[in-house]
Design a protein around this motif. Sequence first.
Motif, PDB file in Angstrom:
ATOM      1  N   PRO A  26       0.835  -1.203   0.000  1.00 20.94           N
ATOM      2  CA  PRO A  26       0.000   0.000   0.000  1.00 20.94           C
ATOM      3  C   PRO A  26       0.872   1.256   0.000  1.00 20.94           C
ATOM      4  N   ILE A  27       0.567   2.151  -0.908  1.00 20.29           N
ATOM      5  CA  ILE A  27       1.285   3.423  -1.017  1.00 20.29           C
ATOM      6  C   ILE A  27       0.282   4.556  -0.889  1.00 20.29           C
ATOM      7  N   ASN A  28       0.631   5.554  -0.079  1.00 19.65           N
ATOM      8  CA  ASN A  28      -0.243   6.726   0.097  1.00 19.65           C
ATOM      9  C   ASN A  28       0.653   7.953   0.187  1.00 19.65           C
ATOM     10  N   LEU A  29       0.839   8.634  -0.938  1.00 20.21           N
ATOM     11  CA  LEU A  29       1.749   9.769  -1.018  1.00 20.21           C
ATOM     12  C   LEU A  29       0.956  11.051  -1.243  1.00 20.21           C
ATOM     13  N   PRO A  30       1.298  12.134  -0.527  1.00 19.05           N
ATOM     14  CA  PRO A  30       0.535  13.377  -0.641  1.00 19.05           C
ATOM     15  C   PRO A  30       0.873  14.145  -1.906  1.00 19.05           C
ATOM     16  N   ALA A  31      -0.085  14.907  -2.378  1.00 14.19           N
ATOM     17  CA  ALA A  31       0.202  15.857  -3.453  1.00 14.19           C
ATOM     18  C   ALA A  31       0.989  17.024  -2.881  1.00 14.19           C
ATOM     19  N   ARG A  43       9.702   6.282   3.849  1.00 11.89           N
ATOM     20  CA  ARG A  43       9.228   5.759   5.130  1.00 11.89           C
ATOM     21  C   ARG A  43       8.262   4.594   4.926  1.00 11.89           C
ATOM     22  N   GLN A  44       7.402   4.692   3.904  1.00  7.09           N
ATOM     23  CA  GLN A  44       6.394   3.661   3.709  1.00  7.09           C
ATOM     24  C   GLN A  44       6.965   2.388   3.092  1.00  7.09           C
ATOM     25  N   ALA A  45       7.964   2.524   2.224  1.00  7.71           N
ATOM     26  CA  ALA A  45       8.509   1.363   1.519  1.00  7.71           C
ATOM     27  C   ALA A  45       9.865   0.943   2.039  1.00  7.71           C
ATOM     28  N   GLY A  46      10.441   1.703   2.982  1.00  7.45           N
ATOM     29  CA  GLY A  46      11.737   1.329   3.530  1.00  7.45           C
ATOM     30  C   GLY A  46      12.866   1.432   2.534  1.00  7.45           C
ATOM     31  N   VAL A  47      12.810   2.417   1.645  1.00  2.00           N
ATOM     32  CA  VAL A  47      13.848   2.606   0.642  1.00  2.00           C
ATOM     33  C   VAL A  47      14.498   3.963   0.823  1.00  2.00           C
ATOM     34  N   SER A  48      15.625   4.161   0.148  1.00  2.00           N
ATOM     35  CA  SER A  48      16.329   5.440   0.161  1.00  2.00           C
ATOM     36  C   SER A  48      16.170   6.093  -1.203  1.00  2.00           C
ATOM     37  N   VAL A  49      15.614   7.319  -1.219  1.00  2.00           N
ATOM     38  CA  VAL A  49      15.398   8.061  -2.459  1.00  2.00           C
ATOM     39  C   VAL A  49      16.095   9.405  -2.321  1.00  2.00           C
ATOM     40  N   SER A  50      17.111   9.657  -3.130  1.00  2.00           N
ATOM     41  CA  SER A  50      17.851  10.912  -3.060  1.00  2.00           C
ATOM     42  C   SER A  50      17.484  11.801  -4.238  1.00  2.00           C
TER      43      SER A  50
END
Length: 783
Positions: A26-31, A43-50
Motif C-alpha cells: 500500500p502506497i499513500n503519497l501526498p500531493a 518511510r512507507q517502503a523502507g527505501v532510500s530516495v535521493s
Amino acid sequence: MSRHSLIPLLMLLACAAPAQAGDVRPINLPAGKLGDAVAALGRQAGVSVSVPDRAIWRARVPAVRGEMTVRQALDRLLAGTNARAVALDARSWRIARAPPRASRPAPPPPAPPPPAEEPPEADIIVVASKRETTFGGYAGQVSRVEGEDLALGAPAGTEAVATQVASVTSTHFGAGRNKLFVRGIADSSFTGPTQATVGQYFGDVRLTYNAPDPGLKLLDVAAVEVLEGPQGTLYGAGSLGGIIRVTRNAPQLQITGAEIGGGVSFTEHGEAGGDLSGVINLPLVEDAVALRAVGYLTREGGYIDDAGRGIADVNRTDIHGGRVMLRLAPGDDWTIDIGATLQDIDARDSQYADRDAPELARRSSIAQPYSDQYRLAELVIAKQWDDLRFVSSTGYVRQTVTERFDATTDPQEPRAFDQINEIELISTENRLARPMDEGYGWILGMSLLRNESELRRAIGPIGEPRPATGVRNRIDEATLYAEASVEPVRGLTLSAGGRVTHSRLSGEGLDVGRMLNFADRQMQADRDETTVLPSVSIVAEPIADVSLFARYQEGFRPGGLAVSDDFIRQFANDEVRSIETGVRYGVPGVDGLTLAATFAYTRWNNIQADFVDGAGLPTTANIGNGRIYSWDFRLGWRPLPGLSLDAGFVVNDGEITDPQPAFRLATLAELPNVAETGGRFGFDWRTFLSDTVDLRVAGWARYIGKSRLGVGPILGGPQGDYVDTGLTARIGFGRYGVTLGATNLTDSVGNRFSLGSPFDLFRADAITPLRPRTFRIGLDTRF
C-alpha cells in the motif's frame, strides 16, 4: 530515562528489518512537493530516495495512492515532470533530470483539447496557522526550517534554529536554562516567575509556560516554523515575540524502518565529545497501529578552565533523552497519538569566563553545576472531514531546573547559592477549522491551562545552606478564540479574529523569615484578570508571485509574585500591540528567487523585566513602557541546479520610553539581550559524484550585533558583536553516509552572554565565549 536505558532502544534500531522495494505494498503519497512525497515513500517502503537537484526536489507532483511497487509509485510521481528515477540497488533510488528527447518532425496540430483545470500554485503550508494557511496567504513574517537541514550533523537543539533564522536569538546561560527571543521583544536575562515571551510547541502541545527553553534535541522532525509575534489570537499568553513550532515525523502505519547515527567531536582547547542517536518505526497492527521511537546520547566536551581550583575543561555537559509516539487509526479518518518525551541535561559547571583572565578561563571557589529534567506526556486526537478538521490536544509537562552559584565573599570560606525551580504545566485545547477554500476559511477553539511553579533557594557554606525566601506561583486560564478569512475578490484576503482569556492568579512566599511574618499580606496574593486580544489583517496579490500584507495583533503575559530583598512583591500583567506590514516575492524553497521585507512597530506597556535587588540577586518588576521598531530583510536564490543561497538581515530598535518612577534614576535605555543589528548568509549545494555517490555541502555565517545584558546600570554589561560560522559536508553511499563538520571556523572567542554568577554582577567582568573551533566526523545508515 537514564542513558543506560537507551542502549536496548538503540540496539533495536540497528536490528530493524528492511522492506523489499520490489514488493507490491500500500502506497499513500501526498500531493505537493516532490521532496515531501519521496520522503513519505521512503518511510512507507523502507527505501532510500535521493534528490540532489533542489529544483526537482521542489517540483509539484500529484497524490499517489494504491497497491504498487516502488518503481510504479515513482513513475506516477514523476509523470509530467522533467525527471526520471534511477535504481542504484534493490533499495536505493536517485531522481535525476530526464535526458532531452531527440528531435523529430512536428506532427500535424491536434484538435484543441477540452478545457483543463488550472494546476494548483506552488506554495507551502503554514502549519502553525492552525488552519493550513498557505505561505502566500499568511499575513506576517514566517520562517520554515526543513527537518533535513536540521539533521545534517550532530543532533542539535534550538540553537540550530537560531543559526538558520536571523530573527531568533537566545541567552547563553547553558542548554536547558536559556531564554528565547524573537523580533526584539526581550525582557530579561534570567528565568524567573515571568512567562516566556516566545511560545514553544511540539506539534499541537505546549512545551513551556514560565520555564526556560528545555533545549530538546530536534531529531527526526519534519520542520520547524517560526511565526513572528505577537500571536495572541491563536496562541494567547506568552506569544509576545512569536511562536516556535516543531513538527515531528509521525508514526507510519505501513512500514518497518530505522535510522541510526553517531559521531565524535574534537574541540580545540578542550575535551572530545560524541553523540549516538537512533529512530525506529514499527507497525504493530497493519494499517491501524504504529510505534515510532527516538533515542539519543550526547556529550559536549568542556573547554573552560577554572584557575581558582586548578581544574581544566570544567564545563562538560551530558544530554540524554528520547521520545516515543503510538499512533492509532481506528478508521473513518480518525487518528489518536499518545506520546512521551524525556530529556536530562547534566552540566558539571557553568560555561562563563572572566573578561580579564586568560582566554577561556576564570577563577571560582566552588563548582557551579546545573541540571534540567524535562518530562512531557501528550494525547492528540484528530478527525478529518472533507473540508473540516478537528484537533484535540492535551499535554502534561514537568520540568525541574537545579542550579548552584558561587556566592563566596571570603576565599577562605566558600559559599554556595542553590536554587531549584520546579514547574508543572497541564494544557488542553480543542479546535475546529476550515482551511481557506472557495473564498472563505475559519477556526474556532477553546483551551484550558494550569501552570504552577515553585522556586526554592538556599545560601551558605557548602553542605550547610540556610533556606532563603522563595515563591510559588499558580495560574489558571480559560480561553475562547476565533478567526475568519474571506476573499471578496481574487487576490485579496481579509481576516479578523479575537481571543478572550480569563486568568486566575495566586501565589505565596516560601521559607519566609520570622521577621517578615508581620507582613503576611505581602506573602500571598490572589486576583482575576480578563483579557481580550483582537487581530485584523489583509493580504493582497497585485501581480503574480508578489504579496503585500499588513496586520494588527496584540499579546499579553499575566502577572505574578517575585522575591525582592527577602520580601514577596507583586508584578502586574504586561501587553504588546503591534502593527506589521511587508512585501514578499516568491515562495522560499519553491521559486528560484525570493525576496521579503517587513517592518513592525510594537508598543510594549508595563514591561515585566528583571533587575538586581539589594542582596545582589535577580528579581522581577514592571519597569515601564517601551516601543520597538523592527526591520527584517530576506533573500533566497537558486543560481544553479542543486545550489541554493540565502541571506537575511534584521534591525531592532527597542527603547524604554516611560520608566516607572522607581526606575527613573536607573539609566534605563534599550531593551536587553537582542542586538540592534544581525545578519545571516548560508548556502546549500547538492550533487552526484557518481551514480551511487552523492554529496551535500552546507555552510552558514551569522553576525550577532551589540546588545546589553539587562536593564539598569548593574545589568548594563555589553555583549554580542561577534560572528559565528559552521560548515558541514555529507557523502552518501546509498543507505550509508559519512558526515564531516566544523563550527566556529575562525576560532573566535566573542561574548555571547555577559553573565556568570549573579553574585559577580557588580564586577561586570563575566563573558560567555563561543565554543572553540570544533570538528566532528559522523556515520549514519538507514535500514
